[in-house]
Write a protein that holds these residues in place. Structure first.
Motif, mmCIF file in Angstrom:
data_model
loop_
_atom_site.group_PDB
_atom_site.id
_atom_site.type_symbol
_atom_site.label_atom_id
_atom_site.label_comp_id
_atom_site.label_asym_id
_atom_site.label_seq_id
_atom_site.Cartn_x
_atom_site.Cartn_y
_atom_site.Cartn_z
ATOM 1 N N SER A 47 61.895 73.440 75.494
ATOM 2 C CA SER A 47 62.816 74.232 76.307
ATOM 3 C C SER A 47 62.827 75.650 75.756
ATOM 4 O O SER A 47 62.632 75.869 74.565
ATOM 5 C CB SER A 47 64.219 73.628 76.322
ATOM 6 N N GLU A 48 63.063 76.592 76.656
ATOM 7 C CA GLU A 48 62.993 78.002 76.276
ATOM 8 C C GLU A 48 64.033 78.800 77.056
ATOM 9 O O GLU A 48 64.129 78.679 78.279
ATOM 10 C CB GLU A 48 61.588 78.526 76.593
ATOM 11 N N VAL A 49 64.805 79.601 76.337
ATOM 12 C CA VAL A 49 65.743 80.518 76.973
ATOM 13 C C VAL A 49 64.941 81.722 77.443
ATOM 14 O O VAL A 49 64.133 82.275 76.703
ATOM 15 C CB VAL A 49 66.851 80.939 75.984
ATOM 16 N N LEU A 50 65.144 82.127 78.692
ATOM 17 C CA LEU A 50 64.256 83.114 79.297
ATOM 18 C C LEU A 50 64.732 84.563 79.202
ATOM 19 O O LEU A 50 63.946 85.474 79.411
ATOM 20 C CB LEU A 50 64.016 82.755 80.767
ATOM 21 N N VAL A 59 67.235 78.615 81.606
ATOM 22 C CA VAL A 59 66.467 77.859 80.632
ATOM 23 C C VAL A 59 65.313 77.173 81.354
ATOM 24 O O VAL A 59 65.500 76.559 82.403
ATOM 25 C CB VAL A 59 67.346 76.797 79.927
ATOM 26 N N ARG A 60 64.131 77.297 80.791
ATOM 27 C CA ARG A 60 62.962 76.594 81.309
ATOM 28 C C ARG A 60 62.747 75.377 80.423
ATOM 29 O O ARG A 60 62.611 75.497 79.205
ATOM 30 C CB ARG A 60 61.732 77.487 81.275
ATOM 31 N N ARG A 61 62.716 74.199 81.053
ATOM 32 C CA ARG A 61 62.462 72.958 80.323
ATOM 33 C C ARG A 61 61.144 72.371 80.808
ATOM 34 O O ARG A 61 60.926 72.241 82.014
ATOM 35 C CB ARG A 61 63.595 71.970 80.539
ATOM 36 N N ASN A 62 60.288 72.021 79.863
ATOM 37 C CA ASN A 62 58.994 71.413 80.180
ATOM 38 C C ASN A 62 59.047 69.931 79.836
ATOM 39 O O ASN A 62 59.491 69.561 78.746
ATOM 40 C CB ASN A 62 57.877 72.098 79.384
ATOM 41 N N TYR A 63 58.600 69.114 80.775
ATOM 42 C CA TYR A 63 58.649 67.670 80.626
ATOM 43 C C TYR A 63 57.276 67.060 80.888
ATOM 44 O O TYR A 63 56.429 67.666 81.546
ATOM 45 C CB TYR A 63 59.608 67.056 81.653
ATOM 46 N N PRO A 126 46.969 54.880 81.298
ATOM 47 C CA PRO A 126 47.890 56.007 81.162
ATOM 48 C C PRO A 126 47.742 56.988 82.335
ATOM 49 O O PRO A 126 46.635 57.395 82.673
ATOM 50 C CB PRO A 126 47.461 56.675 79.854
ATOM 51 N N VAL A 127 48.856 57.318 82.940
ATOM 52 C CA VAL A 127 48.917 58.290 84.027
ATOM 53 C C VAL A 127 50.102 59.191 83.716
ATOM 54 O O VAL A 127 51.166 58.708 83.336
ATOM 55 C CB VAL A 127 49.119 57.598 85.401
ATOM 56 N N TYR A 128 49.917 60.504 83.848
ATOM 57 C CA TYR A 128 51.033 61.398 83.574
ATOM 58 C C TYR A 128 50.857 62.711 84.323
ATOM 59 O O TYR A 128 49.767 63.083 84.747
ATOM 60 C CB TYR A 128 51.176 61.660 82.072
ATOM 61 N N VAL A 129 51.972 63.393 84.466
ATOM 62 C CA VAL A 129 51.977 64.728 85.056
ATOM 63 C C VAL A 129 53.056 65.534 84.344
ATOM 64 O O VAL A 129 54.162 65.048 84.106
ATOM 65 C CB VAL A 129 52.202 64.678 86.589
ATOM 66 N N ASP A 130 52.716 66.762 83.948
ATOM 67 C CA ASP A 130 53.693 67.657 83.340
ATOM 68 C C ASP A 130 54.426 68.418 84.434
ATOM 69 O O ASP A 130 53.857 68.694 85.497
ATOM 70 C CB ASP A 130 53.009 68.644 82.395
ATOM 71 N N PHE A 131 55.679 68.734 84.189
ATOM 72 C CA PHE A 131 56.457 69.519 85.147
ATOM 73 C C PHE A 131 57.465 70.379 84.406
ATOM 74 O O PHE A 131 57.715 70.185 83.220
ATOM 75 C CB PHE A 131 57.130 68.625 86.188
ATOM 76 N N ARG A 132 58.017 71.332 85.140
ATOM 77 C CA ARG A 132 59.048 72.199 84.563
ATOM 78 C C ARG A 132 60.230 72.272 85.521
ATOM 79 O O ARG A 132 60.102 72.094 86.718
ATOM 80 C CB ARG A 132 58.495 73.588 84.252
ATOM 81 N N VAL A 133 61.381 72.542 84.922
ATOM 82 C CA VAL A 133 62.631 72.673 85.660
ATOM 83 C C VAL A 133 63.349 73.889 85.089
ATOM 84 O O VAL A 133 63.342 74.103 83.866
ATOM 85 C CB VAL A 133 63.505 71.420 85.490
ATOM 86 N N TYR A 134 63.969 74.673 85.956
ATOM 87 C CA TYR A 134 64.769 75.821 85.528
ATOM 88 C C TYR A 134 66.237 75.493 85.790
ATOM 89 O O TYR A 134 66.595 74.953 86.834
ATOM 90 C CB TYR A 134 64.391 77.093 86.303
#
Length: 136
Positions: A47-50, A59-63, A126-134
């Motif tokens: 997570s990163e404060v923008l 805040v940007r959170r990467n999952y 294994p299957v995955y996808v990265d995403f972000r949320v603000y």
């Protein structure tokens, strides 16, 4: 609702086929040897404060959204590939809005499978996808 809860609800409403194994949600799981499963899990990567000041910044959170597929052992990978294609159509390079969040997905990826540690009667891919949320 939390980011995880809304995303799990979206998956359950928009993806059919395998049975859901809610292992990451502390739900007891006993696999039936002849059943296909998907084991979803959402993990926070960073997570990163923008902006400054921090108190009022977005805040940007990467999952990472794990979507491992458990196939009955010795069944081949044709059905698993069909599920991966469906998940790719649902999430890969898509923006999805739920009632509280907007998700920005990257490319969905899969890896070579292995005998599952969750259920030895299954082959796990294994299957995955990265995403972000603000969020504020």
């Amino acid at each position: 609702m939390t980011i995880e809860s809304e995303l799990y609800q979206h998956l359950e409403s928009n993806f059919s086929g395998p049975t859901f194994a809610w292992i990451s949600e502390n739900v007891n799981f006993r696999a039936a040897p002849s059943t296909y499963y998907i084991a979803p899990v959402v993990e926070l990567i960073s997570s990163e404060v923008l902006e400054v000041p921090y108190e009022s910044s977005d805040v940007r959170r990467n999952y990472r959204f794990g979507l491992n597929i458990l196939a009955p052992y010795d069944q081949g990978t044709s059905t698993t590939r069909t599920y991966i294609t469906s998940l790719t159509n649902l999430y890969s390079k898509k923006d999805i809005a739920t009632s509280n969040y907007k998700y920005y997905f990257e490319v969905l990826e899969s890896r070579s499978g292995f005998t599952s540690t969750v259920s030895p009667e299954h082959f796990e891919t294994p299957v995955y996808v990265d995403f972000r949320v603000y969020s504020a």
